[in-house]
Scaffold this motif. Structure first.
Motif, PDB file in Angstrom:
ATOM      1  N   THR A  32      37.124  33.337  35.502  1.00  0.00           N
ATOM      2  CA  THR A  32      37.529  33.843  36.815  1.00  0.00           C
ATOM      3  C   THR A  32      36.828  35.171  37.104  1.00  0.00           C
ATOM      4  O   THR A  32      36.417  35.873  36.188  1.00  0.00           O
ATOM      5  N   SER A  33      36.731  35.482  38.385  1.00  0.00           N
ATOM      6  CA  SER A  33      36.238  36.810  38.762  1.00  0.00           C
ATOM      7  C   SER A  33      37.381  37.819  38.777  1.00  0.00           C
ATOM      8  O   SER A  33      37.162  39.002  38.967  1.00  0.00           O
ATOM      9  N   GLY A  34      38.607  37.351  38.582  1.00  0.00           N
ATOM     10  CA  GLY A  34      39.780  38.223  38.588  1.00  0.00           C
ATOM     11  C   GLY A  34      39.821  39.148  37.390  1.00  0.00           C
ATOM     12  O   GLY A  34      39.141  38.934  36.388  1.00  0.00           O
ATOM     13  N   GLU A  35      40.620  40.191  37.513  1.00  0.00           N
ATOM     14  CA  GLU A  35      40.769  41.192  36.463  1.00  0.00           C
ATOM     15  C   GLU A  35      42.242  41.345  36.097  1.00  0.00           C
ATOM     16  O   GLU A  35      43.097  41.431  36.982  1.00  0.00           O
ATOM     17  N   ILE A  36      42.513  41.366  34.805  1.00  0.00           N
ATOM     18  CA  ILE A  36      43.880  41.538  34.302  1.00  0.00           C
ATOM     19  C   ILE A  36      43.895  42.766  33.406  1.00  0.00           C
ATOM     20  O   ILE A  36      43.050  42.916  32.534  1.00  0.00           O
TER      21      ILE A  36
END
Length: 153
Positions: A32-36
């Motif tokens: 994913t391009s998301g960040e956690i």
């Protein structure tokens, strides 16, 4: 040595627990391009932990990701409080019910004193949701934020 010794403060997580959480973040983010991010402190000085999570979110620059798809897991261990805060990009895709489901997942694990397992399971599910709505783009994506755990006071 003086009259008293302050000693070393016990870390909130040991090295193995930290490595387990960081690995969960890396696995969740690889598709994913998301960040956690995971932010852990002993006490929450705010009445509502979501207010503290919002402050931490902005302080870590999580509101500056390209697609506004950062998610913060905020934990105040001694106060038994937590909050999950997602930026507007991911929130508009998943809605409030998703965050309630993730909060229930954490509560269930924490109630069974499975803190590390709960964080890892939550990170995994958030990663799956991010992957669905913000899939990894081999040409354009980069890891915008560090994967390490941030420890507060």
């Amino acid at each position: 040595m003086g009259l008293f010794s302050l000693g070393k403060k016990k870390p909130l997580f040991n090295d193995q627990e930290q490595a387990h959480i960081v690995q969960a973040i890396r696995i969740a983010e690889r598709l994913t391009s998301g960040e956690i991010r995971v932010y852990v402190e002993s006490r929450c000085t705010y009445v509502d932990p979501i207010d503290r999570a919002k402050e931490v979110f902005a302080g870590l620059g999580m509101n500056q990701t390209k697609h506004r798809n950062g998610v913060l897991l905020y934990l105040a261990l001694a106060d038994h409080q937590f909050a999950i805060f997602g930026d507007e990009g991911i929130h508009t895709k998943v809605g409030q019910d998703f965050w309630h489901k993730e909060a229930h997942l954490l509560r269930t694990h924490f109630g069974a004193e499975q803190i590390i397992e709960g964080i890892s399971a939550c990170v995994k599910e958030i990663g799956e949701s991010l992957q669905q709505h913000f899939p990894y783009d081999n040409e354009d994506d980069k890891n915008e934020l560090p994967d390490d755990i941030v420890f507060g006071h």
